[in-house]
Scaffold this active site. Structure first.
Site, mmCIF file in Angstrom:
data_model
loop_
_atom_site.group_PDB
_atom_site.id
_atom_site.type_symbol
_atom_site.label_atom_id
_atom_site.label_comp_id
_atom_site.label_asym_id
_atom_site.label_seq_id
_atom_site.Cartn_x
_atom_site.Cartn_y
_atom_site.Cartn_z
ATOM 1 N N CYS A 194 0.834 -1.227 0.000
ATOM 2 C CA CYS A 194 0.000 0.000 0.000
ATOM 3 C C CYS A 194 0.858 1.263 0.000
ATOM 4 O O CYS A 194 0.416 2.310 0.493
ATOM 5 C CB CYS A 194 -0.958 0.047 1.192
ATOM 6 N N ALA A 195 2.075 1.173 -0.513
ATOM 7 C CA ALA A 195 2.970 2.335 -0.455
ATOM 8 C C ALA A 195 3.755 2.476 -1.763
ATOM 9 O O ALA A 195 4.991 2.384 -1.768
ATOM 10 C CB ALA A 195 3.903 2.208 0.739
#
Lengths: 387, 75
Positions: A341-342
Protein backbone atom coordinates in the site's frame (compact mmCIF):
# COMPACT_ATOMS: atom_id res chain seq x y z
CA UNK A 1 4.30 -21.49 12.12
CA UNK A 2 6.57 -18.46 11.95
CA UNK A 3 4.68 -15.18 11.80
CA UNK A 4 6.75 -12.32 10.34
CA UNK A 5 3.93 -9.96 9.37
CA UNK A 6 3.83 -7.75 12.45
CA UNK A 7 4.07 -4.57 10.35
CA UNK A 8 0.61 -5.45 9.00
CA UNK A 9 -0.88 -6.77 12.26
CA UNK A 10 0.95 -7.93 15.35
CA UNK A 11 0.06 -11.46 16.42
CA UNK A 12 -0.32 -13.27 18.70
CA UNK A 13 -1.48 -10.67 21.20
CA UNK A 14 -0.55 -10.76 24.89
CA UNK A 15 -3.01 -12.94 26.84
CA UNK A 16 -4.21 -9.89 28.80
CA UNK A 17 -5.69 -8.50 25.56
CA UNK A 18 -7.89 -11.55 24.97
CA UNK A 19 -8.87 -11.57 28.62
CA UNK A 20 -9.83 -7.88 28.68
CA UNK A 21 -11.94 -8.25 25.53
CA UNK A 22 -13.58 -11.45 26.75
CA UNK A 23 -14.33 -9.81 30.11
CA UNK A 24 -15.80 -6.79 28.36
CA UNK A 25 -18.06 -8.91 26.15
CA UNK A 26 -19.17 -11.06 29.07
CA UNK A 27 -19.48 -8.56 31.93
CA UNK A 28 -19.80 -5.05 30.47
CA UNK A 29 -21.04 -5.04 26.89
CA UNK A 30 -22.71 -1.61 26.94
CA UNK A 31 -21.94 1.53 24.90
CA UNK A 32 -19.47 3.97 26.39
CA UNK A 33 -20.85 7.50 26.70
CA UNK A 34 -24.45 6.66 25.85
CA UNK A 35 -26.32 5.95 29.07
CA UNK A 36 -25.85 6.54 32.78
CA UNK A 37 -26.31 2.98 34.01
CA UNK A 38 -23.42 1.19 35.62
CA UNK A 39 -22.49 -0.93 32.61
CA UNK A 40 -22.27 2.12 30.36
CA UNK A 41 -20.21 3.95 32.97
CA UNK A 42 -17.89 0.97 33.26
CA UNK A 43 -17.45 0.99 29.45
CA UNK A 44 -16.61 4.70 29.69
CA UNK A 45 -14.09 4.00 32.47
CA UNK A 46 -12.36 1.47 30.23
CA UNK A 47 -12.32 3.89 27.29
CA UNK A 48 -10.95 6.63 29.52
CA UNK A 49 -8.27 4.27 30.77
CA UNK A 50 -7.25 3.68 27.14
CA UNK A 51 -7.03 7.45 26.56
CA UNK A 52 -4.97 7.95 29.66
CA UNK A 53 -2.42 5.20 29.05
CA UNK A 54 -1.96 6.10 25.37
CA UNK A 55 -1.54 9.78 26.27
CA UNK A 56 1.09 8.73 28.78
CA UNK A 57 2.94 6.60 26.21
CA UNK A 58 3.03 9.56 23.78
CA UNK A 59 4.03 12.21 26.31
CA UNK A 60 0.68 14.04 26.39
CA UNK A 61 -0.73 15.68 29.53
CA UNK A 62 -4.43 15.81 28.65
CA UNK A 63 -6.06 12.39 28.07
CA UNK A 64 -9.09 14.13 26.53
CA UNK A 65 -6.89 14.91 23.54
CA UNK A 66 -6.55 11.25 22.68
CA UNK A 67 -9.27 10.64 20.06
CA UNK A 68 -10.33 7.17 18.99
CA UNK A 69 -11.14 6.26 15.39
CA UNK A 70 -11.66 2.88 13.69
CA UNK A 71 -8.11 2.95 12.27
CA UNK A 72 -5.16 5.19 11.41
CA UNK A 73 -6.51 5.91 7.92
CA UNK A 74 -9.65 7.57 9.31
CA UNK A 75 -7.57 9.73 11.66
CA UNK A 76 -5.21 10.76 8.83
CA UNK A 77 -8.18 11.72 6.66
CA UNK A 78 -9.66 13.66 9.58
CA UNK A 79 -6.59 15.88 9.82
CA UNK A 80 -5.63 16.09 6.14
CA UNK A 81 -9.14 17.07 5.04
CA UNK A 82 -9.67 19.23 8.11
CA UNK A 83 -6.56 21.38 7.79
CA UNK A 84 -6.55 21.81 4.02
CA UNK A 85 -10.01 23.31 3.61
CA UNK A 86 -8.86 26.88 2.95
CA UNK A 87 -8.61 27.94 -0.66
CA UNK A 88 -5.16 27.68 -2.22
CA UNK A 89 -3.80 25.39 0.51
CA UNK A 90 -0.36 23.82 0.15
CA UNK A 91 1.00 20.76 1.96
CA UNK A 92 4.52 19.34 2.26
CA UNK A 93 5.05 15.59 2.53
CA UNK A 94 7.77 13.04 1.76
CA UNK A 95 8.61 10.34 -0.72
CA UNK A 96 8.15 7.70 1.99
CA UNK A 97 4.41 7.93 2.54
CA UNK A 98 1.78 5.21 2.71
CA UNK A 99 -1.37 5.46 0.60
CA UNK A 100 -3.26 6.38 3.78
CA UNK A 101 -1.59 9.77 3.29
CA UNK A 102 -1.04 9.86 -0.48
CA UNK A 103 -4.61 9.02 -1.49
CA UNK A 104 -6.29 11.76 0.58
CA UNK A 105 -3.68 14.22 -0.72
CA UNK A 106 -4.25 13.16 -4.33
CA UNK A 107 -8.01 13.47 -3.81
CA UNK A 108 -7.57 17.01 -2.46
CA UNK A 109 -5.45 17.96 -5.47
CA UNK A 110 -8.67 17.66 -7.47
CA UNK A 111 -10.06 20.57 -5.47
CA UNK A 112 -7.01 22.80 -5.84
CA UNK A 113 -4.71 21.75 -2.99
CA UNK A 114 -1.05 21.71 -4.07
CA UNK A 115 1.32 19.03 -2.79
CA UNK A 116 5.11 19.17 -2.50
CA UNK A 117 6.78 15.78 -2.09
CA UNK A 118 10.28 15.85 -0.60
CA UNK A 119 12.39 13.25 -2.40
CA UNK A 120 14.28 10.81 -0.18
CA UNK A 121 17.43 8.77 -0.74
CA UNK A 122 17.30 5.20 -2.04
CA UNK A 123 17.34 3.91 1.56
CA UNK A 124 14.48 6.23 2.47
CA UNK A 125 16.58 8.68 4.49
CA UNK A 126 16.20 12.44 4.16
CA UNK A 127 17.38 15.71 5.67
CA UNK A 128 14.83 17.75 7.59
CA UNK A 129 16.06 20.89 5.83
CA UNK A 130 14.60 19.63 2.56
CA UNK A 131 11.17 20.04 4.18
CA UNK A 132 11.95 23.65 5.05
CA UNK A 133 13.02 24.43 1.48
CA UNK A 134 9.53 23.58 0.26
CA UNK A 135 7.54 25.65 2.74
CA UNK A 136 5.50 28.42 1.11
CA UNK A 137 3.38 31.24 2.52
CA UNK A 138 0.26 29.12 1.91
CA UNK A 139 1.63 25.89 3.46
CA UNK A 140 -1.05 24.73 5.90
CA UNK A 141 0.30 21.32 6.87
CA UNK A 142 3.42 19.15 6.97
CA UNK A 143 2.67 15.42 7.02
CA UNK A 144 5.38 12.78 7.42
CA UNK A 145 5.62 9.07 7.97
CA UNK A 146 7.50 8.41 11.21
CA UNK A 147 8.82 5.05 9.98
CA UNK A 148 8.34 3.26 6.69
CA UNK A 149 6.08 0.22 6.57
CA UNK A 150 8.19 -1.03 3.66
CA UNK A 151 11.78 -0.85 4.90
CA UNK A 152 11.65 0.55 8.45
CA UNK A 153 13.45 3.84 7.75
CA UNK A 154 12.81 6.30 10.59
CA UNK A 155 12.49 9.93 9.45
CA UNK A 156 14.00 12.79 11.52
CA UNK A 157 10.70 13.80 13.09
CA UNK A 158 12.15 15.93 15.88
CA UNK A 159 14.12 18.11 13.46
CA UNK A 160 11.09 18.36 11.18
CA UNK A 161 9.04 19.30 14.26
CA UNK A 162 11.45 22.12 15.10
CA UNK A 163 11.11 23.46 11.56
CA UNK A 164 7.32 23.19 11.62
CA UNK A 165 7.17 24.96 14.98
CA UNK A 166 9.45 27.77 13.75
CA UNK A 167 7.22 28.38 10.75
CA UNK A 168 3.96 27.98 12.70
CA UNK A 169 2.77 25.12 10.49
CA UNK A 170 1.01 22.10 12.04
CA UNK A 171 2.99 18.85 11.85
CA UNK A 172 1.04 15.63 11.35
CA UNK A 173 2.98 12.42 12.00
CA UNK A 174 1.81 9.02 10.75
CA UNK A 175 2.99 6.81 13.60
CA UNK A 176 1.27 3.63 12.41
CA UNK A 177 4.61 1.81 12.47
CA UNK A 178 6.18 3.47 15.51
CA UNK A 179 3.59 3.79 18.27
CA UNK A 180 4.63 1.10 20.72
CA UNK A 181 7.82 0.30 18.79
CA UNK A 182 9.84 3.52 18.94
CA UNK A 183 10.17 6.30 21.55
CA UNK A 184 7.73 9.17 20.97
CA UNK A 185 7.38 12.34 23.01
CA UNK A 186 4.95 14.72 21.36
CA UNK A 187 6.25 17.68 23.37
CA UNK A 188 9.98 17.09 22.84
CA UNK A 189 9.41 16.08 19.20
CA UNK A 190 7.14 19.13 18.52
CA UNK A 191 4.41 16.91 17.04
CA UNK A 192 1.08 18.72 16.81
CA UNK A 193 -0.98 15.79 15.59
CA UNK A 194 -0.02 12.14 15.79
CA UNK A 195 -1.94 9.27 14.25
CA UNK A 196 -1.64 5.79 15.74
CA UNK A 197 -3.14 2.40 15.08
CA UNK A 198 -3.93 -0.13 17.77
CA UNK A 199 -3.26 -3.39 15.98
CA UNK A 200 0.47 -3.14 15.19
CA UNK A 201 3.13 -2.08 17.72
CA UNK A 202 0.55 -1.24 20.37
CA UNK A 203 -0.34 -4.97 20.35
CA UNK A 204 -4.09 -4.31 20.47
CA UNK A 205 -6.97 -5.51 18.31
CA UNK A 206 -7.80 -4.47 14.74
CA UNK A 207 -10.46 -1.79 14.43
CA UNK A 208 -8.77 0.53 16.92
CA UNK A 209 -6.70 3.61 16.16
CA UNK A 210 -6.78 7.30 16.68
CA UNK A 211 -5.40 10.78 16.81
CA UNK A 212 -3.35 12.28 19.64
CA UNK A 213 -3.45 16.09 19.72
CA UNK A 214 -0.67 18.17 21.34
CA UNK A 215 -1.73 19.90 24.56
CA UNK A 216 -1.06 23.33 22.99
CA UNK A 217 -2.65 22.74 19.58
CA UNK A 218 -5.50 25.14 18.81
CA UNK A 219 -8.53 22.88 18.40
CA UNK A 220 -10.45 25.58 16.54
CA UNK A 221 -8.20 24.89 13.54
CA UNK A 222 -9.47 21.33 13.16
CA UNK A 223 -13.16 20.83 12.38
CA UNK A 224 -14.93 17.51 13.04
CA UNK A 225 -14.66 15.01 10.18
CA UNK A 226 -17.63 12.80 11.10
CA UNK A 227 -20.80 14.35 12.53
CA UNK A 228 -23.35 12.47 14.61
CA UNK A 229 -24.38 11.19 18.00
CA UNK A 230 -22.02 11.62 20.93
CA UNK A 231 -24.25 11.19 23.98
CA UNK A 232 -23.62 14.85 24.87
CA UNK A 233 -25.54 18.06 24.05
CA UNK A 234 -28.26 15.90 22.59
CA UNK A 235 -30.61 18.88 22.38
CA UNK A 236 -28.38 20.34 19.64
CA UNK A 237 -28.43 19.26 16.00
CA UNK A 238 -24.86 20.41 15.48
CA UNK A 239 -21.66 18.68 16.57
CA UNK A 240 -20.62 19.65 20.15
CA UNK A 241 -17.45 21.65 20.52
CA UNK A 242 -16.36 19.49 23.46
CA UNK A 243 -13.39 17.19 23.78
CA UNK A 244 -13.26 14.38 22.93
CA UNK A 245 -16.83 14.27 21.60
CA UNK A 246 -16.10 16.82 18.86
CA UNK A 247 -14.16 14.16 16.97
CA UNK A 248 -15.89 10.97 18.14
CA UNK A 249 -19.38 10.78 16.62
CA UNK A 250 -20.93 7.33 16.44
CA UNK A 251 -20.79 4.24 18.61
CA UNK A 252 -17.23 3.49 19.68
CA UNK A 253 -15.51 0.10 19.40
CA UNK A 254 -15.69 -0.38 23.17
CA UNK A 255 -14.57 -4.01 23.18
CA UNK A 256 -11.62 -3.10 20.95
CA UNK A 257 -10.68 -0.26 23.26
CA UNK A 258 -10.82 -2.65 26.23
CA UNK A 259 -8.24 -4.79 24.42
CA UNK A 260 -6.19 -1.74 23.48
CA UNK A 261 -6.10 -0.40 27.04
CA UNK A 262 -4.86 -3.80 28.23
CA UNK A 263 -2.21 -4.05 25.52
CA UNK A 264 -0.79 -0.57 26.14
CA UNK A 265 -0.64 -1.19 29.89
CA UNK A 266 1.22 -4.40 29.08
CA UNK A 267 3.65 -2.47 26.86
CA UNK A 268 4.25 0.19 29.49
CA UNK A 269 4.88 -2.43 32.17
CA UNK A 270 7.17 -4.40 29.87
CA UNK A 271 9.10 -1.27 28.90
CA UNK A 272 9.48 0.38 25.52
CA UNK A 273 13.27 0.34 25.78
CA UNK A 274 13.17 -3.43 26.17
CA UNK A 275 10.84 -3.76 23.17
CA UNK A 276 13.17 -1.64 21.02
CA UNK A 277 16.22 -3.63 22.17
CA UNK A 278 14.56 -6.95 21.33
CA UNK A 279 13.43 -5.74 17.93
CA UNK A 280 16.88 -4.39 17.12
CA UNK A 281 18.45 -7.72 17.99
CA UNK A 282 16.08 -9.51 15.59
CA UNK A 283 16.52 -6.87 12.89
CA UNK A 284 20.29 -7.04 13.11
CA UNK A 285 20.22 -10.83 12.73
CA UNK A 286 17.81 -10.59 9.79
CA UNK A 287 19.77 -7.92 7.92
CA UNK A 288 23.12 -9.65 8.42
CA UNK A 289 21.73 -13.07 7.52
CA UNK A 290 19.86 -11.98 4.40
CA UNK A 291 22.65 -9.72 3.19
CA UNK A 292 25.08 -12.66 3.11
CA UNK A 293 22.91 -14.76 0.79
CA UNK A 294 24.03 -14.82 -2.82
CA UNK A 295 21.35 -13.27 -5.03
CA UNK A 296 19.48 -11.54 -2.17
CA UNK A 297 19.25 -7.74 -2.00
CA UNK A 298 18.25 -6.06 1.27
CA UNK A 299 16.51 -2.70 0.88
CA UNK A 300 16.64 0.21 3.33
CA UNK A 301 19.12 1.55 5.89
CA UNK A 302 21.56 -0.86 7.51
CA UNK A 303 22.05 1.21 10.71
CA UNK A 304 19.87 -0.05 13.54
CA UNK A 305 19.36 3.36 15.11
CA UNK A 306 17.66 4.62 11.94
CA UNK A 307 15.16 1.83 11.42
CA UNK A 308 12.37 -0.25 12.92
CA UNK A 309 12.02 -4.03 12.70
CA UNK A 310 10.79 -4.06 9.10
CA UNK A 311 13.17 -5.65 6.59
CA UNK A 312 12.47 -5.71 2.85
CA UNK A 313 14.41 -7.78 0.35
CA UNK A 314 14.26 -9.43 -3.03
CA UNK A 315 15.69 -12.63 -4.44
CA UNK A 316 17.07 -12.08 -7.94
CA UNK A 317 14.82 -13.42 -10.69
CA UNK A 318 12.05 -14.68 -8.39
CA UNK A 319 8.96 -12.42 -8.15
CA UNK A 320 8.32 -11.38 -4.54
CA UNK A 321 4.83 -12.90 -4.55
CA UNK A 322 6.32 -16.30 -5.46
CA UNK A 323 8.91 -16.02 -2.71
CA UNK A 324 6.17 -15.28 -0.16
CA UNK A 325 4.05 -18.14 -1.49
CA UNK A 326 6.93 -20.62 -1.17
CA UNK A 327 7.77 -19.34 2.30
CA UNK A 328 4.16 -19.99 3.34
CA UNK A 329 3.68 -23.35 1.60
CA UNK A 330 7.12 -24.94 2.04
CA UNK A 331 8.41 -23.34 5.22
CA UNK A 332 5.31 -22.26 7.17
CA UNK A 333 6.51 -18.65 7.24
CA UNK A 334 4.00 -15.78 6.96
CA UNK A 335 5.18 -12.52 5.41
CA UNK A 336 3.92 -9.83 3.04
CA UNK A 337 5.10 -9.31 -0.53
CA UNK A 338 4.24 -6.59 -3.05
CA UNK A 339 3.87 -2.83 -2.74
CA UNK A 340 2.54 -2.75 0.84
CA UNK A 341 0.00 0.00 0.00
CA UNK A 342 2.97 2.33 -0.46
CA UNK A 343 3.77 2.84 -4.16
CA UNK A 344 5.36 6.22 -3.39
CA UNK A 345 7.82 4.55 -1.02
CA UNK A 346 8.65 1.82 -3.51
CA UNK A 347 9.36 4.46 -6.18
CA UNK A 348 11.79 6.10 -3.75
CA UNK A 349 13.46 2.78 -2.97
CA UNK A 350 13.68 1.81 -6.66
CA UNK A 351 11.47 -1.25 -6.13
CA UNK A 352 8.39 -0.04 -8.03
CA UNK A 353 6.40 -1.74 -9.58
CA UNK A 354 7.77 -5.16 -8.65
CA UNK A 355 7.74 -4.63 -4.88
CA UNK A 356 9.63 -6.54 -2.21
CA UNK A 357 9.29 -9.38 0.28
CA UNK A 358 8.84 -7.96 3.77
CA UNK A 359 9.86 -9.65 7.01
CA UNK A 360 8.54 -7.84 10.05
CA UNK A 361 9.25 -9.65 13.32
CA UNK A 362 7.47 -8.49 16.44
CA UNK A 363 9.45 -8.05 19.66
CA UNK A 364 8.51 -11.49 21.00
CA UNK A 365 9.53 -13.56 17.97
CA UNK A 366 12.24 -16.05 19.09
CA UNK A 367 15.58 -15.47 17.38
CA UNK A 368 15.58 -19.14 16.29
CA UNK A 369 12.57 -18.36 14.11
CA UNK A 370 14.45 -15.53 12.46
CA UNK A 371 17.30 -17.95 11.78
CA UNK A 372 14.87 -20.43 10.24
CA UNK A 373 13.50 -17.67 8.00
CA UNK A 374 17.04 -16.84 6.85
CA UNK A 375 17.67 -20.53 6.12
CA UNK A 376 14.44 -20.70 4.11
CA UNK A 377 15.44 -17.70 1.99
CA UNK A 378 18.87 -19.28 1.49
CA UNK A 379 17.21 -22.46 0.24
CA UNK A 380 14.95 -20.54 -2.16
CA UNK A 381 17.89 -18.52 -3.48
CA UNK A 382 19.85 -21.75 -4.10
CA UNK A 383 16.86 -23.37 -5.81
CA UNK A 384 16.76 -20.38 -8.15
CA UNK A 385 20.29 -21.20 -9.32
CA UNK A 386 19.32 -24.81 -9.98
CA UNK A 387 16.26 -24.05 -12.15
CA UNK B 1 -28.33 23.32 53.58
CA UNK B 2 -27.98 20.28 51.29
CA UNK B 3 -25.73 17.46 52.40
CA UNK B 4 -24.59 16.91 48.83
CA UNK B 5 -23.51 18.97 45.87
CA UNK B 6 -23.50 17.86 42.27
CA UNK B 7 -20.72 18.58 39.78
CA UNK B 8 -22.17 19.04 36.32
CA UNK B 9 -19.91 18.00 33.46
CA UNK B 10 -20.08 18.36 29.70
CA UNK B 11 -19.48 14.76 28.64
CA UNK B 12 -19.34 11.28 30.12
CA UNK B 13 -15.59 11.24 29.47
CA UNK B 14 -15.37 14.27 31.73
CA UNK B 15 -17.54 12.55 34.33
CA UNK B 16 -15.11 9.61 34.40
CA UNK B 17 -12.10 11.95 34.44
CA UNK B 18 -13.63 13.81 37.41
CA UNK B 19 -14.40 10.54 39.17
CA UNK B 20 -10.83 9.33 38.61
CA UNK B 21 -9.27 12.48 40.07
CA UNK B 22 -11.56 12.78 43.08
CA UNK B 23 -11.43 9.08 43.96
CA UNK B 24 -7.64 9.12 43.77
CA UNK B 25 -7.67 12.09 46.18
CA UNK B 26 -9.83 10.09 48.60
CA UNK B 27 -13.13 12.01 48.33
CA UNK B 28 -16.49 10.33 48.95
CA UNK B 29 -18.15 10.61 45.55
CA UNK B 30 -20.71 8.87 43.36
CA UNK B 31 -21.69 9.08 39.71
CA UNK B 32 -25.40 9.83 39.43
CA UNK B 33 -27.80 10.61 36.57
CA UNK B 34 -27.73 14.33 35.86
CA UNK B 35 -30.70 15.89 37.70
CA UNK B 36 -33.07 16.97 34.94
CA UNK B 37 -33.90 20.31 36.58
CA UNK B 38 -30.20 21.26 36.50
CA UNK B 39 -29.17 20.24 33.00
CA UNK B 40 -30.10 18.17 29.99
CA UNK B 41 -26.52 18.13 28.83
CA UNK B 42 -25.06 14.78 29.80
CA UNK B 43 -26.21 11.49 31.22
CA UNK B 44 -23.98 11.55 34.27
CA UNK B 45 -22.94 13.96 36.99
CA UNK B 46 -20.70 13.60 40.03
CA UNK B 47 -22.19 13.78 43.51
CA UNK B 48 -19.88 14.99 46.27
CA UNK B 49 -20.31 15.95 49.91
CA UNK B 50 -21.14 19.62 50.23
CA UNK B 51 -18.47 19.88 52.93
CA UNK B 52 -15.84 18.76 50.37
CA UNK B 53 -16.87 21.28 47.72
CA UNK B 54 -13.92 23.66 47.96
CA UNK B 55 -11.33 20.89 48.26
CA UNK B 56 -12.81 19.03 45.30
CA UNK B 57 -12.75 22.19 43.20
CA UNK B 58 -9.11 22.71 44.04
CA UNK B 59 -8.20 19.12 43.09
CA UNK B 60 -10.03 19.44 39.77
CA UNK B 61 -8.49 22.81 38.99
CA UNK B 62 -5.05 21.36 39.60
CA UNK B 63 -5.81 18.62 37.07
CA UNK B 64 -6.83 21.30 34.54
CA UNK B 65 -10.49 20.27 34.34
CA UNK B 66 -12.87 23.04 33.35
CA UNK B 67 -16.22 22.17 34.90
CA UNK B 68 -19.66 23.12 33.78
CA UNK B 69 -20.73 24.09 37.33
CA UNK B 70 -21.43 22.83 40.85
CA UNK B 71 -24.94 22.99 42.30
CA UNK B 72 -26.48 21.96 45.63
CA UNK B 73 -28.29 18.64 45.29
CA UNK B 74 -31.88 18.83 46.54
CA UNK B 75 -33.24 15.41 47.41
Amino acid sequence: MIYLDHAATSWPKPACVHEAMERFMRDVGASAGRSAHRLSLEAERIRFDAREVIGCLLGLNDPMRVIFTPNATTALNMVIHGLLTRENSHVVTTGMEHNAVMRPLRALEQSGVTVSIVPCQSDGMMHATSIEERIKPNTRLIVVNHASNVCGTVLPVRQIGEIARRHGIPLLVDAAQTAGAWPIDMHADHIDLLVFTGHKGLLGPSGTGGLAIHDDFNLDLLPPFIHGGTGSQSEEETQPNLMPDKYEAGTPNSVGLAGLAASVHYLMDYGLEQIVAQEQKLTSRLIDGLDEIDGVHVIGPMELNQRTAVVSFNIESIPCSEVAHHLDQQFDIMCRPGLHCAPRTHRTLGTYPDGTVRFAPGPFVPIEEVDRAIEAVTTLAEQRLNV
Amino acid sequence: MSEFAVILVHTTSEAIFTERILKAAGFDIKLIPTPRHLSSDCGSAVRILMSDKEDCLEALNEAGLVLDRIEPLEI
